[in-house]
Design an enzyme around this catalytic site. Sequence first.
Site, mmCIF file in Angstrom:
data_model
loop_
_atom_site.group_PDB
_atom_site.id
_atom_site.type_symbol
_atom_site.label_atom_id
_atom_site.label_comp_id
_atom_site.label_asym_id
_atom_site.label_seq_id
_atom_site.Cartn_x
_atom_site.Cartn_y
_atom_site.Cartn_z
ATOM 1 N N ARG A 106 28.434 26.556 36.175
ATOM 2 C CA ARG A 106 29.876 26.526 35.691
ATOM 3 C C ARG A 106 29.941 26.864 34.287
ATOM 4 N NH1 ARG A 106 33.966 21.865 37.555
ATOM 5 N NH2 ARG A 106 33.875 23.072 39.478
ATOM 6 N N HIS A 139 36.585 30.913 41.378
ATOM 7 C CA HIS A 139 35.793 29.538 41.835
ATOM 8 C C HIS A 139 35.792 29.697 43.200
ATOM 9 C CE1 HIS A 139 34.697 25.435 42.073
ATOM 10 N NE2 HIS A 139 35.753 25.003 41.760
ATOM 11 N N GLN A 170 34.689 26.716 46.050
ATOM 12 C CA GLN A 170 35.936 25.978 46.322
ATOM 13 C C GLN A 170 36.617 26.647 47.530
ATOM 14 O OE1 GLN A 170 37.501 23.026 44.842
ATOM 15 N NE2 GLN A 170 38.294 23.022 46.862
ATOM 16 N N ASP A 184 47.313 23.220 42.288
ATOM 17 C CA ASP A 184 45.959 23.103 41.356
ATOM 18 C C ASP A 184 46.583 22.524 40.004
ATOM 19 O OD1 ASP A 184 43.691 22.963 40.069
ATOM 20 O OD2 ASP A 184 43.340 25.047 39.940
ATOM 21 N N CYS A 243 42.464 21.356 45.181
ATOM 22 C CA CYS A 243 41.105 21.354 45.020
ATOM 23 C C CYS A 243 40.597 20.227 44.284
ATOM 24 C CB CYS A 243 40.924 22.537 44.285
ATOM 25 S SG CYS A 243 41.630 22.778 42.654
ATOM 26 N N ARG A 260 33.242 20.877 50.571
ATOM 27 C CA ARG A 260 32.313 21.341 49.343
ATOM 28 C C ARG A 260 30.893 21.188 49.855
ATOM 29 N NH1 ARG A 260 34.645 22.123 44.569
ATOM 30 N NH2 ARG A 260 32.971 23.480 44.344
HETATM 31 N N1 CP Z 1 37.300 21.080 42.715
HETATM 32 C C1 CP Z 1 36.348 21.031 41.907
HETATM 33 O O1 CP Z 1 35.855 22.071 41.711
HETATM 34 O O2 CP Z 1 36.168 19.765 41.358
HETATM 35 P P1 CP Z 1 35.210 19.438 40.042
HETATM 36 O O3 CP Z 1 35.627 20.207 39.009
HETATM 37 O O4 CP Z 1 35.153 17.863 40.212
HETATM 38 O O5 CP Z 1 33.721 20.018 40.408
HETATM 39 N N1 NVA Z 2 41.839 25.376 37.842
HETATM 40 C C1 NVA Z 2 40.932 24.149 37.707
HETATM 41 C C2 NVA Z 2 40.161 23.979 38.800
HETATM 42 C C3 NVA Z 2 39.490 22.549 38.665
HETATM 43 C C4 NVA Z 2 38.608 22.486 39.931
HETATM 44 C C5 NVA Z 2 40.188 24.517 36.448
HETATM 45 O O1 NVA Z 2 39.634 25.453 36.229
HETATM 46 O O2 NVA Z 2 40.370 23.416 35.770
#
Ligand code: CP
Ligand code: NVA
Length: 304
Positions: free
Chosen positions: A103, A130, A133, A221, A261, A289
């Site tokens: 990530r 993502h 997700q 989101d 999410c 997930r």
């Molecule tokens: N939805 C999601 O990816 O959550 P986190 O940022 O907690 O991993």
């Molecule tokens: N769009 C958000 C998703 C978090 C799971 C971000 O990138 O922070």
Amino acid sequence: MKRDLLSIRDLSRVEILELISRAETIKREIAAGNPRRSLSGRIVGLIFVKPSTRTRVSFEAAVYRLGGQAMFMTAQDTQISRHEPLADMARVLDRYIDAIVIRTFGHQDVEELASYASVPVINALTDRFHPCQVLADLLTIKEKRSLDKLTVAWVGDGNNVAHSWINASARLGFRLNLACPPGFQPDEEVLSWAAVQRQSAIRVTPDPVEAVSGADVIYTDVWASMGQESDADRRRKAFRNYQVNADLLAAAPRDALVLHCLPAHRGEEITDDVLEGPQSVVFDQAENRLHVQAALLDWLIGDA
Ligand code: CP
Ligand code: NVA
């Protein structure tokens, strides 16, 4: 040849459906207390340059449930913090471990890592996509409704999660309405990639009511994603009319599902009553997930 999951574009329609059905099987095995041990002897490295609750813990739990070992690293723990090239890191880590979950900010960093690593690389979120997700979200929708004749309404920022929904719609052919304020629409390249896929049925509108009318699923989101914190005030103003609240739900079918999410900012993109209300499936969605990522690892590096 090794496979990566950098975006949903890396999967065919058949592979997406196969992954979801593998996740359903693994979910049943875990519930019965007897998950397959297909990662026995496998080591999965997780590199997280951004924070995470769900993705990190569900990946680690998936690895352990299937009998493998997970190794979590932040940028600070590694030489990433001192700018070691990812190309070098890839060619070192792949001699120690069997898969890399990452990530980070730049999607091109993950592409570079994957192009140098001889082991599968999984995108656990970049600024652009993502995929894990949305695969879990598809499982959730399949469990509650159906993936056939589906209409999904996205309300809010045309961000990384929205981009993955666009990829999924292009692959599976379901209808996707995106309501985004001017200036915050999805990236043109993502939309035009989808437009050339035969099955895509994607519409971008500035009007949330239009997007949710006839929708089976309403998805939102945060307005400011990780890395956009300094832009949060401007975004709060721009997204003021894009809140998923009781009024917006009233414009949608009564049984529409609400997905998010998480993490959620209650009172911004979604109200507390909607997030906690009967149409919300956000915690089942978060659970999935685990099952989808277990299926992904089982497929990529399992000993089946
Ligand atoms: N939805 C999601 O990816 O959550 P986190 O940022 O907690 O991993
Ligand atoms: N769009 C958000 C998703 C978090 C799971 C971000 O990138 O922070």
